[in-house]
Design a protein around this motif. Structure first.
Motif, PDB file in Angstrom:
ATOM      1  N   GLU A 166       0.810  -1.214   0.000  1.00  0.00           N
ATOM      2  CA  GLU A 166       0.000   0.000   0.000  1.00  0.00           C
ATOM      3  C   GLU A 166       0.847   1.269   0.000  1.00  0.00           C
ATOM      4  O   GLU A 166       0.379   2.338  -0.402  1.00  0.00           O
ATOM      5  CB  GLU A 166      -0.942   0.017   1.209  1.00  0.00           C
ATOM      6  CG  GLU A 166      -2.024  -1.041   1.156  1.00  0.00           C
ATOM      7  CD  GLU A 166      -3.007  -0.914   2.318  1.00  0.00           C
ATOM      8  OE1 GLU A 166      -3.174   0.223   2.817  1.00  0.00           O
ATOM      9  OE2 GLU A 166      -3.586  -1.946   2.717  1.00  0.00           O
ATOM     10  N   SER A 167       2.091   1.168   0.444  1.00  0.00           N
ATOM     11  CA  SER A 167       2.944   2.361   0.475  1.00  0.00           C
ATOM     12  C   SER A 167       3.292   2.859  -0.925  1.00  0.00           C
ATOM     13  O   SER A 167       3.764   3.985  -1.085  1.00  0.00           O
ATOM     14  CB  SER A 167       4.230   2.075   1.262  1.00  0.00           C
ATOM     15  OG  SER A 167       5.082   1.187   0.556  1.00  0.00           O
ATOM     16  N   LEU A 168       3.060   2.034  -1.940  1.00  0.00           N
ATOM     17  CA  LEU A 168       3.318   2.450  -3.317  1.00  0.00           C
ATOM     18  C   LEU A 168       2.217   3.370  -3.853  1.00  0.00           C
ATOM     19  O   LEU A 168       2.393   4.019  -4.887  1.00  0.00           O
ATOM     20  CB  LEU A 168       3.443   1.226  -4.228  1.00  0.00           C
ATOM     21  CG  LEU A 168       4.587   0.262  -3.919  1.00  0.00           C
ATOM     22  CD1 LEU A 168       4.532  -0.944  -4.847  1.00  0.00           C
ATOM     23  CD2 LEU A 168       5.928   0.970  -4.033  1.00  0.00           C
ATOM     24  N   ILE A 169       1.085   3.423  -3.167  1.00  0.00           N
ATOM     25  CA  ILE A 169      -0.024   4.270  -3.610  1.00  0.00           C
ATOM     26  C   ILE A 169       0.292   5.724  -3.268  1.00  0.00           C
ATOM     27  O   ILE A 169       0.698   6.029  -2.149  1.00  0.00           O
ATOM     28  CB  ILE A 169      -1.336   3.840  -2.930  1.00  0.00           C
ATOM     29  CG1 ILE A 169      -1.666   2.392  -3.301  1.00  0.00           C
ATOM     30  CG2 ILE A 169      -2.483   4.762  -3.325  1.00  0.00           C
ATOM     31  CD1 ILE A 169      -2.849   1.832  -2.530  1.00  0.00           C
ATOM     32  N   PRO A 170       0.121   6.662  -4.218  1.00  0.00           N
ATOM     33  CA  PRO A 170       0.403   8.067  -3.918  1.00  0.00           C
ATOM     34  C   PRO A 170      -0.400   8.575  -2.729  1.00  0.00           C
ATOM     35  O   PRO A 170      -1.587   8.281  -2.592  1.00  0.00           O
ATOM     36  CB  PRO A 170      -0.009   8.785  -5.212  1.00  0.00           C
ATOM     37  CG  PRO A 170       0.101   7.760  -6.282  1.00  0.00           C
ATOM     38  CD  PRO A 170      -0.274   6.461  -5.624  1.00  0.00           C
ATOM     39  N   ASP A 171       0.253   9.325  -1.863  1.00  0.00           N
ATOM     40  CA  ASP A 171      -0.403   9.935  -0.724  1.00  0.00           C
ATOM     41  C   ASP A 171      -1.362  11.018  -1.201  1.00  0.00           C
ATOM     42  O   ASP A 171      -1.039  11.804  -2.103  1.00  0.00           O
ATOM     43  CB  ASP A 171       0.654  10.537   0.209  1.00  0.00           C
ATOM     44  CG  ASP A 171       0.045  11.189   1.427  1.00  0.00           C
ATOM     45  OD1 ASP A 171      -0.146  12.422   1.378  1.00  0.00           O
ATOM     46  OD2 ASP A 171      -0.225  10.477   2.399  1.00  0.00           O
ATOM     47  N   LEU A 172      -2.547  11.083  -0.608  1.00  0.00           N
ATOM     48  CA  LEU A 172      -3.550  12.057  -1.048  1.00  0.00           C
ATOM     49  C   LEU A 172      -3.052  13.485  -0.881  1.00  0.00           C
ATOM     50  O   LEU A 172      -3.378  14.360  -1.692  1.00  0.00           O
ATOM     51  CB  LEU A 172      -4.855  11.857  -0.277  1.00  0.00           C
ATOM     52  CG  LEU A 172      -5.609  10.548  -0.539  1.00  0.00           C
ATOM     53  CD1 LEU A 172      -6.899  10.511   0.271  1.00  0.00           C
ATOM     54  CD2 LEU A 172      -5.909  10.374  -2.020  1.00  0.00           C
ATOM     55  N   GLY A 173      -2.252  13.737   0.142  1.00  0.00           N
ATOM     56  CA  GLY A 173      -1.691  15.067   0.299  1.00  0.00           C
ATOM     57  C   GLY A 173      -0.709  15.396  -0.794  1.00  0.00           C
ATOM     58  O   GLY A 173      -0.666  16.521  -1.316  1.00  0.00           O
ATOM     59  N   ASP A 174       0.095  14.413  -1.196  1.00  0.00           N
ATOM     60  CA  ASP A 174       1.091  14.638  -2.240  1.00  0.00           C
ATOM     61  C   ASP A 174       0.462  14.987  -3.579  1.00  0.00           C
ATOM     62  O   ASP A 174       1.047  15.717  -4.376  1.00  0.00           O
ATOM     63  CB  ASP A 174       1.971  13.392  -2.409  1.00  0.00           C
ATOM     64  CG  ASP A 174       2.908  13.180  -1.236  1.00  0.00           C
ATOM     65  OD1 ASP A 174       3.107  14.134  -0.454  1.00  0.00           O
ATOM     66  OD2 ASP A 174       3.435  12.059  -1.098  1.00  0.00           O
ATOM     67  N   ILE A 175      -0.727  14.449  -3.845  1.00  0.00           N
ATOM     68  CA  ILE A 175      -1.356  14.715  -5.141  1.00  0.00           C
ATOM     69  C   ILE A 175      -2.300  15.917  -5.101  1.00  0.00           C
ATOM     70  O   ILE A 175      -2.966  16.220  -6.099  1.00  0.00           O
ATOM     71  CB  ILE A 175      -2.106  13.473  -5.665  1.00  0.00           C
ATOM     72  CG1 ILE A 175      -3.312  13.139  -4.785  1.00  0.00           C
ATOM     73  CG2 ILE A 175      -1.166  12.292  -5.790  1.00  0.00           C
ATOM     74  CD1 ILE A 175      -4.207  12.049  -5.355  1.00  0.00           C
TER      75      ILE A 175
END
Length: 315
Positions: A94-103
């Motif tokens: 799951e750590s491979l999923i972009p962080d919502l804050g980052d996007i």
């Protein structure tokens, strides 16, 4: 990870799941079938599978063969999207999923909405290339969201193992048609246009328009949008393409859905037409690269490194 817009009506207990889309009986598409409670029932002969992929019902017989099952895949819902891992479940991370804050998904005051889905008759890397090289905005989208300054302005780039970031800061720039549609201000403008590529197929875009430096209202933000393009293979030469957007004004999203529909279709047109040409070739000729291809080259190299690493693990 593959991805999709999150299903607003998941299985009965509120948990979304992902299962194989082919019935093992006659290979009928389960995506063209029906959900019965928490199960999916093949619309061809009624064979039914539960949310874990186990067969629970065969209308024509009481005994269910042990081989009758479909694969289930790890799935995580984040924001507007469902992220599906179609490979070895033990390798799902799951750590491979972009962080919502980052996007830029959770910016204060912004409203996000899924707008479009398209099944595109072109390989996914063509859409990746399109989104990694925004110099095309002033030409493919010259009547709507771009001007020649989108190509003439140098990029500022940053890259690490997971993200490639690109920005163009345009001062006292030409006004794309979309600006006249979204604001009454008719003076000089500055624009910030860019994309963050979260490898291997998620693009988070920024489009800000300000009153130009030197004007009495210099720096005033006239509009600010965030856009997200989720690109994932459907087959060797086909792509699932999801587009979403965020704005401070929910009503603007209603208007954007209509305004941007032909813009997205222009990107799809370019992808499909290129696919038509390269699919006729036994061997692709070498591309003649330009200075503006720098970000796309970084993206291709990053994807190749990922594929090479995966091949070493599975080889």
């Amino acid at each position: 990870m593959q991805l999709a817009h999150a299903d607003p009506d998941p299985v009965g207990n509120g948990t979304a799941v992902a299962v194989q889309g082919r019935c093992p009986h006659r290979h009928f598409p389960l995506g063209a079938s029906r959900r019965v409670g928490d199960a999916i029932q093949c619309a061809y002969h009624g064979i039914t599978f539960d949310a874990a992929g186990a067969c629970t019902f065969v209308p024509s017989q009481d005994k269910i063969p042990g081989v009758y099952a479909i694969k289930a895949y790890p799935l995580v819902e984040r924001g507007l999207w469902a992220w599906i891992w179609p490979g070895d479940p033990a390798l799902a991370d799951e750590s491979l999923i972009p962080d919502l804050g980052d996007i830029g998904y959770d910016l204060p005051g912004f409203h996000a909405r899924a707008l479009f889905y398209h099944h595109v008759a072109g390989r996914y890397q063509l859409l990746n290339d399109n989104l990694l090289d925004l110099s095309h905005l002033g030409y493919l989208h010259h009547s709507s969201i771009g001007t020649s300054d989108d190509a003439a302005t140098p990029e500022e780039r940053e890259a690490d193992d997971r993200v490639i970031r690109s920005r163009r800061i345009m001062r006292n720039t030409l006004r794309p048609a979309v600006v006249d549609w979204q604001t009454d201000f008719d003076g000089p403008i500055d624009r910030v246009s860019g994309m963050d590529f979260h490898i291997p197929g998620f693009h988070a875009g920024i489009a800000d328009v300000m009153v130009a430096q030197g004007h009495a209202r210099a720096g005033e933000l006239l509009r600010s949008n965030r856009v997200w393009h989720a690109v994932t293979p459907a087959g060797r030469t086909t792509t699932n393409y999801f587009f979403a957007m965020a704005s401070r004004d929910p009503k603007a999203l209603d208007e954007a859905e209509s305004y941007l529909k032909p813009v997205i279709e222009e990107d799809i047109f370019a992808t499909v037409e290129i696919e038509k040409i390269i699919s006729t070739m036994d061997e692709l000729p070498q591309e003649l690269m330009l200075k503006s291809d720098g970000t796309a080259v970084l993206g291709r190299r990053a994807l190749q490194r990922m594929m090479d690493a995966e091949a070493r693990k599975t080889g």
